[in-house]
Scaffold this motif. Structure first.
Motif, short mmCIF file in Angstrom:
data_model
loop_
_atom_site.label_atom_id
_atom_site.label_comp_id
_atom_site.label_asym_id
_atom_site.label_seq_id
_atom_site.Cartn_x
_atom_site.Cartn_y
_atom_site.Cartn_z
N LYS A 169 -33.64 -19.94 41.41
CA LYS A 169 -33.31 -20.93 42.42
C LYS A 169 -34.46 -21.92 42.60
O LYS A 169 -35.48 -21.83 41.90
CB LYS A 169 -32.97 -20.23 43.73
N ASP A 170 -34.30 -22.85 43.53
CA ASP A 170 -35.25 -23.95 43.67
C ASP A 170 -36.68 -23.48 43.92
O ASP A 170 -37.64 -24.06 43.39
CB ASP A 170 -34.80 -24.92 44.76
N GLU A 199 -30.26 -22.57 39.01
CA GLU A 199 -29.73 -23.54 39.96
C GLU A 199 -30.36 -24.91 39.69
O GLU A 199 -31.59 -25.01 39.53
CB GLU A 199 -30.06 -23.08 41.39
N ASP A 201 -30.30 -29.25 40.84
CA ASP A 201 -29.92 -30.12 41.95
C ASP A 201 -29.64 -31.56 41.55
O ASP A 201 -29.49 -32.43 42.41
CB ASP A 201 -30.98 -30.09 43.05
N ASP A 220 -25.83 -27.10 42.50
CA ASP A 220 -26.00 -26.86 43.92
C ASP A 220 -25.88 -28.14 44.73
O ASP A 220 -26.63 -29.10 44.53
CB ASP A 220 -27.37 -26.22 44.18
N ASN A 221 -24.92 -28.15 45.65
CA ASN A 221 -24.71 -29.28 46.56
C ASN A 221 -24.47 -30.60 45.82
O ASN A 221 -24.90 -31.66 46.28
CB ASN A 221 -25.88 -29.41 47.53
N THR A 223 -22.19 -33.73 44.67
CA THR A 223 -21.01 -34.44 45.14
C THR A 223 -19.92 -34.32 44.08
O THR A 223 -20.18 -33.92 42.93
CB THR A 223 -21.32 -35.92 45.38
N SER A 247 -21.70 -24.72 44.01
CA SER A 247 -22.10 -23.98 45.19
C SER A 247 -22.65 -24.94 46.23
O SER A 247 -23.11 -26.03 45.92
CB SER A 247 -23.17 -22.95 44.83
N GLY A 248 -22.58 -24.50 47.50
CA GLY A 248 -23.21 -25.25 48.57
C GLY A 248 -22.24 -25.88 49.54
O GLY A 248 -21.62 -26.90 49.23
N GLY A 249 -22.09 -25.28 50.71
CA GLY A 249 -21.28 -25.85 51.78
C GLY A 249 -19.81 -25.97 51.48
O GLY A 249 -19.13 -26.85 52.02
N VAL A 250 -19.27 -25.10 50.66
CA VAL A 250 -17.85 -25.17 50.28
C VAL A 250 -16.98 -24.73 51.45
O VAL A 250 -17.24 -23.71 52.09
CB VAL A 250 -17.57 -24.28 49.05
N THR A 254 -12.57 -28.62 51.23
CA THR A 254 -13.21 -29.27 50.07
C THR A 254 -13.02 -28.52 48.76
O THR A 254 -13.29 -29.07 47.69
CB THR A 254 -14.72 -29.44 50.32
#
Length: 285
Positions: A169-170, A199, A201, A220-221, A223, A247-250, A254
């Motif tokens: 990850k980050d 991951e 970005d 990740d995240n 658009t 992934s991210g805020g699904v 959406t």
């Protein structure tokens, strides 16, 4: 096919919950109000429609308090049901049954809630190639049960813990000094059976990752335009196209759009960290 959850994994959770509930003196209400040796019959009834998960928790909760109880499970994990459906019927020592009631309902409601929310996500992406996956954002102590519930809802499991796959990850990337270096270190450290996921970005990190040939790339995240571009870049890459995970805020609103970009997997933390408990009650017969 839904993986069977062994009793061995469920029993410690139930014993911990019963111990917490019974405290130092046991169920003082039942002891005061219910004659010793009295028996009762009751049904676990769904107040709302949903998808069943964790029905063995009913059996094991009751048997932990009354090993001689008679239990009939009317549905199996993974089955959908309507409001009013009888999920299980029990005849047992009344004091024992009432002591086990809340533990059984808490676990059953929680797991049905996860399965029901998962089914909603799975149905939302029907017709696309995307699969709905869970995350490690689970209730401490309930991971095996909650991930089983995700399977009951038609989803798939991500890694179970830190020890069964590499997910860079980050923060790992920041410490290592870059995506490529992190992937190279990971591949050098593990055997050929351990999957390596990274991951990213943005497009630059995506290209850097593709060149190192990881098994999975997590977008990740991103658009929707970024996801579509990432899918095309990965397909066109001379290094081959790994599994692409969004992934991210699904959310339910959406997830369809994300699936239509062509990604392979969509991981959704909400399946376990935000699923409401399904309303299930106990009706005395």
């Amino acid at each position: 096919m839904i993986r069977h959850l062994p009793d061995l994994l469920i029993e410690p959770v139930i014993l911990m919950a019963l111990t917490e509930d019974l405290g130092r003196a046991g169920d003082v209400t039942a002891q005061a109000c219910i004659p010793e040796g009295a028996r009762m019959r009751a049904s676990f009834v769904a107040r709302k429609p949903g998808v069943l998960a964790g029905i063995p928790c009913v059996r094991l909760s009751v048997l932990a308090m009354d090993p001689e109880a008679e239990i009939a499970l009317r549905l199996t994990d993974g089955e959908a049901f309507e409001a009013g459906a009888v999920l299980a019927e029990v005849e047992a020592d009344a004091r024992a049954f009432l002591a086990a009631e809340r533990t059984a309902l808490n676990l059953l409601g929680r797991l049905c809630g996860v399965a029901t929310l998962t089914r909603a996500y799975v149905e939302a992406v029907e017709g696309t190639r995307a699969r709905i996956a869970d995350t490690r954002k689970t209730t401490p102590g309930l991971r095996a049960l909650e991930k089983h519930a995700v399977l009951c809802g038609g989803g798939v499991n991500h890694r179970f813990g830190l020890d069964d796959a590499i997910l860079i990850k980050d923060n790992h990337i920041a410490v290592c000094g870059g995506v490529a270096e992190a992937i190279r270190r990971a591949k050098a450290a593990v055997g050929h059976l351990v999957k390596v996921e990274v991951e990213v970005d943005g497009p630059e990190q995506l290209d850097e990752a593709l060149a190192e040939r990881p098994d999975v790339i997590m977008l990740d995240n991103f658009t929707l335009p970024m996801l579509r571009e990432a899918v095309e870049r990965a397909k066109a890459s001379s290094f081959g196209c790994p599994v692409l995970e969004a992934s991210g805020g699904v959310t339910l609103e959406t997830v369809r759009g994300i699936a239509e970009t062509g990604v392979d997997v969509i991981s959704v933390g909400a399946l376990t960290h935000s699923a409401p408990s399904l309303d299930i009650g106990l009706d005395v017969v």
